[in-house]
Write an enzyme that holds these catalytic residues in place. Structure first.
Site, PDB file in Angstrom:
ATOM      1  N   GLY A  27      26.017 -17.810  16.254  1.00 11.71           N
ATOM      2  CA  GLY A  27      24.925 -17.367  17.125  1.00 11.71           C
ATOM      3  C   GLY A  27      23.854 -18.437  17.250  1.00 11.71           C
ATOM      4  O   GLY A  27      23.332 -18.703  18.339  1.00 11.71           O
TER       5      GLY A  27
ATOM      6  N   GLY B  86      21.997 -11.711  16.625  1.00  9.73           N
ATOM      7  CA  GLY B  86      22.577 -12.239  15.393  1.00  9.73           C
ATOM      8  C   GLY B  86      22.113 -13.657  15.130  1.00  9.73           C
ATOM      9  O   GLY B  86      22.057 -14.483  16.047  1.00  9.73           O
TER      10      GLY B  86
ATOM     11  N   LYS C 112      44.360 -14.326  15.159  1.00  7.05           N
ATOM     12  CA  LYS C 112      44.431 -15.683  14.596  1.00  7.05           C
ATOM     13  C   LYS C 112      43.676 -15.768  13.265  1.00  7.05           C
ATOM     14  O   LYS C 112      44.011 -16.590  12.407  1.00  7.05           O
ATOM     15  CB  LYS C 112      43.901 -16.704  15.600  1.00  7.05           C
ATOM     16  CG  LYS C 112      42.440 -16.537  15.994  1.00  7.05           C
ATOM     17  CD  LYS C 112      41.501 -17.370  15.160  1.00  7.05           C
ATOM     18  CE  LYS C 112      40.052 -17.133  15.544  1.00  7.05           C
ATOM     19  NZ  LYS C 112      39.107 -17.940  14.747  1.00  7.05           N
TER      20      LYS C 112
END
Length: 448
Positions: free
Chosen positions: A127, A122, A307
Site C-alpha cells: 500500500g 492500508g 500462486k
C-alpha cells in the site's frame, strides 16, 4: 623443319603479308600458312623465349581446391546473411519504436489530469509503495493513506517516512496519512484497497458509511476468504452492500521494495467494465510501471490467490534442499493445477500465461523476497508454523488461502495434489518429507 621456317627470312616473306598491296596466295601457300601458324606467332621476336601455353591463355588454369572455394563462398554468404539479418532486426525494432511513439501520442491522460485525490486503504508495504508511486505521478494530487497504527500515521505526516515498513525511503509531501476513514474517503476519486483478504470484510463494513457508491475500488489484495471462498471482487461489493460498486483488480509480478526503487515493473488491471480498466491504466501507468488491461477478473484473481500457496510449496522444496529438478517439476505441476481450477471457474487460459499468472508465479516461487516462499522455506527446514508466523511483521496470504483453495477445488471437482499437500502441511497433518514421498508415488499418468 619448323626451325628452318623460322630461321629463313625468305620463307617468312612468302608467308607474312606485306604492308603494301596484298597478292593472292596460291593454294599451296595457304596450306603452308595454316600448318605453320602456331609456330609463327613468336617469330616476331626470335630472341624471346617460347611463352608458357597457360600464360598465353591457350589452356585452362588448374582448378582451385574445392574446400577453399566452399570456405570462401560460405564466409561470403555468412557475411551477407549476417548483414541481412541485422537489417531485418533493425527494421523490426524501428517499426516497433514508431508504433510505440504513435500510440503514446494518441493515448489519453485526462484521467490523471482530473484526478485530485486518491485514497489508499492500508499502510503496509505494498500500500505504501503504491501510494508513493501515485504521488510521483502528479505533485498536485493528494494521496491519503488510511492506517490503523497511530505511530505510523504520525511518522508519515511529520517525517515523511513509513517507520514500520520503509524507514529508509522518504515519501512525497503530497502523501498524507490519517486514522479517520471519513477524512480519508471524502472527495476521493479512486480507492486502492491494500488490506489483507482475511480482514477485508470486517474492515470494509466498518467504513461503508463513508464510501461513495460510485467510488472505483482498485484491489491490491490477493487471496480467498477462508470461510466463504470469496475473492476480492465478491468481498468488496458484499461488504459495502453495493453490488454495483466499481471494481478493478491490480495484479502481477511486483515486489513493493522494487516499486519504491522505481525499478521497471509490469502489472495488469482487470475489470468487467473496459472503460474502468482503461481509466485505472491511465492513472497508474508510468515510465517505470507498465500497465496492461484485461477483462478476465476471475483469471487474474484466482492466479493471484493460488500462486501464494504454490510459493509455499516451492519454499518447502528449497528448505529441504531437494534440488533444481524437483523445484522445476513441482512448479510446473502447480501451474497445471492452477490452470485446471481457474479454467473450470471461467478464466481464460491466456490470462494464466500472462503477468498475473506465469509472471507472478515465477517471481513468488523463485525469489527470496517472497513472504510465502519464506514461510515454505522455514517449514522445509523444520520450523513450526506458529513460530514462523509469530516472527513475521507482514501477512503471508498463502497460509490462510491454502485451505480455501482446496475447498474451492472440491467444489469444482478438480484434483490438486501439490496445493492439497501444502494445505495438509499447514494444518500440521502431514510432514514435508512425507508429502514429498506421497507426491512422488502418485500414478504415472498422461500429462494434461
Amino acid at each position: 623443319m619448323a626451325a628452318a621456317f623460322i630461321a629463313d627470312p625468305s620463307l617468312l616473306s612468302t608467308l607474312l603479308p606485306s604492308p603494301g598491296v596484298r597478292r593472292a596466295l596460291s593454294p599451296q601457300e595457304r596450306r603452308l600458312q595454316l600448318q605453320r601458324k602456331p609456330l609463327l606467332l613468336p617469330a616476331a621476336s626470335p630472341c624471346a623465349p617460347f611463352p608458357c601455353s597457360c600464360a598465353a591463355g591457350t589452356l585452362d588454369p588448374e582448378p582451385a581446391d574445392e574446400n577453399t572455394i566452399s570456405s570462401s563462398s560460405t564466409k561470403s554468404e555468412g557475411k551477407e546473411g549476417g548483414r541481412d539479418r541485422r537489417r531485418v532486426v533493425r527494421i523490426a525494432w524501428e517499426k516497433l519504436v514508431r508504433w510505440s511513439r504513435s500510440w503514446r501520442s494518441k493515448a489519453k491522460s485526462d484521467v490523471l489530469e482530473r484526478t485530485k485525490k486518491v485514497v489508499v486503504l492500508g499502510g503496509g508495504s505494498f500500500g505504501t509503495a503504491m501510494a508513493a508511486h501515485l504521488a510521483s505521478r502528479k505533485a498536485e494530487m493528494e494521496v491519503m493513506m488510511l492506517v490503523r497504527d497511530g505511530d505510523v500515521c504520525q511518522a508519515i505526516n511529520e517525517t515523511h517516512f513509513n517507520c514500520k515498513y520503509f524507514p529508509e525511503y522518504k515519501l512525497s509531501e503530497n502523501i498524507v496519512a490519517t486514522t479517520s476513514s471519513k477524512d480519508a474517503l471524502v472527495g476521493a476519486d479512486f480507492c486502492l484497497h491494500a488490506v489483507p483478504v482475511q480482514f477485508s470484510t470486517s474492515f470494509l463494513q466498518g467504513i461503508s458509511q463513508h464510501v461513495d457508491a460510485n467510488l472505483p475500488f482498485i484491489s491490491l489484495s490477493k487471496g480467498l476468504e477462508l470461510n466463504t471462498l470469496r475473492t476480492m471482487s465478491q468481498i468488496i461489493p458484499h461488504a459495502l452492500r453495493n453490488p454495483r460498486q466499481p471494481f478493478i483488480v491490480l495484479s502481477g509480478p511486483s515486489f513493493a521494495i522494487e516499486l519504491m526503487r522505481k525499478m521497471p515493473t509490469a502489472m495488469v488491471v482487470a475489470s468487467k467494465d473496459k472503460k474502468l480498466a482503461n481509466a485505472a491504466q491511465q492513472l497508474l501507468a508510468s515510465p517505470n510501471l507498465r500497465i496492461s488491461s484485461s477483462s478476465d477478473v476471475t483469471g487474474v484473481e484466482i492466479a493471484g490467490a493460488l500462486k501464494n500457496v504454490l510459493a509455499i510449496a516451492a519454499g518447502i522444496v528449497e528448505g529441504m534442499d531437494l534440488g533444481n529438478n524437483c523445484m522445476a517439476a513441482l512448479v510446473a505441476q502447480g501451474c497445471s493445477e492452477i490452470r485446471w481450477l481457474a479454467t473450470k471457474m471461467g478464466a481464460k487460459p491466456t490470462t494464466l500465461t500472462g503477468l498475473s499468472g506465469s509472471g507472478d508465479i515465477m517471481l513468488t516461487c523463485f525469489v527470496n523476497l517472497s513472504r510465502n516462499r519464506t514461510v515454505g522455506l522455514r517449514l522445509g527446514s523444520g520450523e513450526k508454523l506458529d513460530d514462523i508466523l509469530g516472527s513475521m511483521n507482514q501477512v503471508a496470504e498463502g497460509v490462510s488461502t491454502a485451505g480455501a483453495v482446496i475447498a474451492l477445488a472440491q467444489k469444482y471437482h478438480v484434483k490438486m495434489p501439490v496445493l492439497t499437500a501444502v494445505a495438509r502441511i499447514i494444518d500440521n497433518e502431514l510432514t514435508p518429507k512425507k508429502a514429498v514421498l506421497e507426491l512422488m508415488s502418485l500414478p504415472q499418468v498422461e500429462e494434461v
